[in-house]
Design an enzyme around this catalytic site. Sequence first.
Site, PDB file in Angstrom:
ATOM      1  N   ASP A  26       0.848  -1.195   0.000  1.00 28.48           N
ATOM      2  CA  ASP A  26       0.000   0.000   0.000  1.00 28.48           C
ATOM      3  C   ASP A  26       0.883   1.244   0.000  1.00 28.48           C
ATOM      4  O   ASP A  26       1.600   1.515   0.972  1.00 28.48           O
ATOM      5  CB  ASP A  26      -0.912   0.012   1.222  1.00 28.48           C
ATOM      6  N   GLU A  69     -10.040  -8.740   0.432  1.00 29.19           N
ATOM      7  CA  GLU A  69     -10.041 -10.199   0.508  1.00 29.19           C
ATOM      8  C   GLU A  69     -11.037 -10.717   1.540  1.00 29.19           C
ATOM      9  O   GLU A  69     -11.272 -10.072   2.562  1.00 29.19           O
ATOM     10  CB  GLU A  69      -8.628 -10.697   0.846  1.00 29.19           C
ATOM     11  N   THR A  91      -4.277 -15.289  -4.943  1.00 29.05           N
ATOM     12  CA  THR A  91      -3.032 -14.550  -5.095  1.00 29.05           C
ATOM     13  C   THR A  91      -1.810 -15.460  -4.908  1.00 29.05           C
ATOM     14  O   THR A  91      -1.939 -16.674  -4.826  1.00 29.05           O
ATOM     15  CB  THR A  91      -3.001 -13.358  -4.122  1.00 29.05           C
ATOM     16  N   GLU A 118      -3.476 -13.625  -9.307  1.00 29.84           N
ATOM     17  CA  GLU A 118      -2.549 -12.511  -9.434  1.00 29.84           C
ATOM     18  C   GLU A 118      -1.295 -12.805  -8.628  1.00 29.84           C
ATOM     19  O   GLU A 118      -1.288 -13.680  -7.762  1.00 29.84           O
ATOM     20  CB  GLU A 118      -3.200 -11.217  -8.948  1.00 29.84           C
ATOM     21  N   LEU A 160       3.440  -9.995  -4.985  1.00 34.32           N
ATOM     22  CA  LEU A 160       4.476  -8.975  -4.919  1.00 34.32           C
ATOM     23  C   LEU A 160       4.978  -8.674  -6.328  1.00 34.32           C
ATOM     24  O   LEU A 160       4.938  -9.539  -7.204  1.00 34.32           O
ATOM     25  CB  LEU A 160       5.642  -9.464  -4.047  1.00 34.32           C
TER      26      LEU A 160
END
Length: 588
Positions: free
Chosen positions: A173, A258, A414, A452, A455
Amino acid sequence: MRMTINTFEVHERYFQQGRMGIRVERARKPNSKTKQAFKFDVIHRASLKKQRSVSVTASKAAIAEPAEAPIVQTYENPMLANYVPVYVMLQLGVIADDNVLADRAGLEKQLKELRAAGVDGVMVDVWWGIVESKGPQQYDWSGYRSLFQLVQDCKLKLQAIMSFHQCGGNVGDSVFIPLPKWVLEVGESDPDIFYTNRTGIRNKECISLGVDDKPFFNGRTPIQMYRDYMKSFRENMADFLESELLIDIEVGLGPAGELRYPSYSDCLEWKFPGIGEFNCYDKYLQADFKEAATKAGHPEWELPDNAGLCNDIPESTEFFRSKGTYQTEKGKFFLTWYSNKLLTHGDDILDEANKIFLGCKVKLAAKIAGIHWWYKTESHATELTSGYYNLCDRDGYRPIARMFSRHNAILNFTCLEMRNSEQPEEAKSCAQELVQQVLSGGWRENLEVAGENALPRYDTEGYNQILLNARPNGVNKKGPPKLRMYGVTYLRLTEELFQKQNFDIFKTFVKKMHADQDYCPDPEKYYHYTVPMERSKPNIPLEILLEATKSVKSYPWSEVTDMSVSETSGFFADIIAMILSVFRRNRN
């Protein structure tokens, strides 16, 4: 956990009433006549639509083994059936705090470069804290309308996230966008609307699921607020929905969007690989647990007080250590309650989303977090504190997938880029096995699965791992592969991505995701049939959802991808990749 109704009786009543139908989007094995067909026609469209509602008996029969590879061949190029579209996440602050499109000229240049590289679309967070910042039901979509128009002008598709959480406090973030001020003001007088750990620390990333049905916000409940927000989105973005710019709408269900509890976060001063903490100590969830325990015949049971602090390791706590509390009757009851609350929360919000977007040619999606650390231990501590009741002999993800199935929602997961060998030994990580487990569970529930990277990565190994997960058994030159992800979203659009070496590798990655095919503007050519959204199927009782906790072996994965981005190609590249894979596995 004590059941008041026999599971078999629930089974019988439920199926006899014919209440549960699970939509199946994946193509089915055709008969001998359709094997000869290469052109998509009206008859085939009708048959596909008919397949979308099947009886639960047929659905459960399909759970045991994966569906046959869909080999209906359409159009002229069967290799397109291996095509996995690639999307790129836009910057978190692409819409500034004052609700304007930041750096329009710079973004337009980047979007055009992505389009020239063959990228299919982009993903963007549609922040609640920006759109409804001025007051309850005072929506301002102007910044996002400008962005959507720019994406459409650049001939890209769009994935929109209904982001009902704070930006800031999670890994990666880079900007801070809080919840709407008027929501936070309610929390000043009643801090128990926020998730709370055992020591009383409040997490203001999102509203606690403990107040999902409490009308504390100017007479509205949180779920009603999320509903009204999505309704306004549909009304104000109707032209973009009709033009089919939007391909899916991901519904935020918790921190970082999530479906989980905020068990590890900055407000707890969490550091990797800490186990995190249970976040159910606000007065509303405490009362809910006490009521559930009393109904189960144990009014003396309380929430755990021996699960340690967020940066502990499992064996240092009484709850997570070997033969610890998590294995006792009380521990199992708590973990079932804790994870079931998450299931119900996600189900309720997705049901409202389905009502709002009914009839739109768009799919719903929801994300599950990749909690890969401590996966190699008995207790799977961080998964448990996050709300995923996943153990070696209990699948904590497939019940979520089964819940998603009633809404025909895409399961987004993820950490696709992660390899076990890249994680510190002390973290006891098994990212690769976790990805296999979650994706396999989604496929077994007849879902489309997407994913996805967790990192930013610009290296060949990271890209190759994503490629392997996108097509776990490789391409099929004669038609659709046995297993294929619905799409992959790359994290994230940055200046570093556009550095020449990085972007050259990225362009190769996109080409390999497309199975060496050129960019395809028509999703139906690679079997992505999007039809007007239909109503969600009836509620699936928890007893039926929890039947999916039975541990089943994941589908087999190839050792390496057959679509490597490595400059070395062919037979020798495959040999080198296999040697490296064996070497890394032996190191673990």
